[in-house]
Design a protein around this motif. Structure first.
Motif, short mmCIF file in Angstrom:
data_model
loop_
_atom_site.label_atom_id
_atom_site.label_comp_id
_atom_site.label_asym_id
_atom_site.label_seq_id
_atom_site.Cartn_x
_atom_site.Cartn_y
_atom_site.Cartn_z
N LYS A 1 50.10 -50.81 80.76
CA LYS A 1 51.40 -50.17 80.51
C LYS A 1 51.21 -49.90 78.72
CE LYS A 1 54.72 -50.68 83.75
NZ LYS A 1 56.11 -50.82 84.09
N GLY A 2 51.53 -48.57 78.51
CA GLY A 2 51.33 -48.24 76.99
C GLY A 2 49.93 -48.04 76.52
N VAL A 3 48.99 -48.33 77.51
CA VAL A 3 47.53 -48.23 77.29
C VAL A 3 46.93 -46.68 77.56
CG1 VAL A 3 45.10 -49.05 77.66
CG2 VAL A 3 47.27 -50.61 77.38
N TYR A 4 46.21 -46.20 76.58
CA TYR A 4 45.36 -44.88 76.88
C TYR A 4 44.09 -45.22 76.95
CZ TYR A 4 49.97 -42.55 75.55
OH TYR A 4 51.21 -42.21 75.47
N TRP A 5 43.42 -44.56 77.98
CA TRP A 5 41.87 -44.83 78.15
C TRP A 5 41.20 -43.62 77.35
CZ3 TRP A 5 41.79 -45.97 84.01
CH2 TRP A 5 42.26 -47.30 84.25
N SER A 6 40.13 -43.57 76.73
CA SER A 6 39.44 -42.68 76.31
C SER A 6 38.40 -42.34 77.37
CB SER A 6 38.50 -43.04 75.14
OG SER A 6 37.51 -44.26 75.58
N MET A 7 37.65 -41.42 77.23
CA MET A 7 36.34 -41.07 78.49
C MET A 7 35.43 -42.17 78.45
SD MET A 7 35.18 -39.07 80.56
CE MET A 7 35.76 -37.36 80.73
N ARG A 8 35.11 -42.89 77.53
CA ARG A 8 34.12 -44.27 77.27
C ARG A 8 34.91 -45.38 78.14
NH1 ARG A 8 31.26 -44.90 72.21
NH2 ARG A 8 29.93 -43.65 73.28
N ASP A 9 36.26 -45.34 77.88
CA ASP A 9 36.85 -46.47 78.60
C ASP A 9 36.85 -46.05 80.27
OD1 ASP A 9 37.66 -47.93 76.38
OD2 ASP A 9 39.43 -46.51 76.19
#
Length: 109
Positions: A34-42
């Motif tokens: 929750k509250g976490v955004y992933w990048s493409m690398r993630d």
């Protein structure tokens, strides 16, 4: 004649460990995103696929794009131009991947 044997058993739980239900474990795992955004690398690391594969098989497929694109109320930010990067709302992207595994990999052979 059938006989029954009632046994009481005590198993010690090692210090530092706890026993929780599967439901509680799932909630804890979901809350950790929750509250976490992933990048493409993630996302690449998370699903063990390269960016090109992710775009071709998930992000640019029309059947998925209308569901996941923020422009349609989804949880994936599609960059408009150079200098911008992809962004994925982690909880919803993880749920989408879990729920759509069969659709993502259908006709892959």
């Amino acid at each position: 004649m059938k006989q029954n044997l009632d046994v009481s058993l005590s198993i010690p739980v090692p210090e530092g460990l706890v026993i929780i239900s599967e439901v509680e474990l799932k909630e804890l795992q979901n809350n950790s995103l929750k509250g976490v955004y992933w990048s493409m690398r993630d996302l690449e690391k998370r699903i063990n696929k390269k960016q090109e594969w992710i775009k071709k098989n998930i992000l640019l497929k029309q059947e998925f794009k209308k569901e996941i694109d923020v422009e349609y109320g989804g949880f994936v930010y599609y960059p408009d131009g150079s200098g911008q990067s992809w962004s994925f709302q982690a909880t919803k992207m993880a749920e989408f991947l879990e729920d759509n595994f069969h659709k993502i990999f259908v006709n892959r052979r």
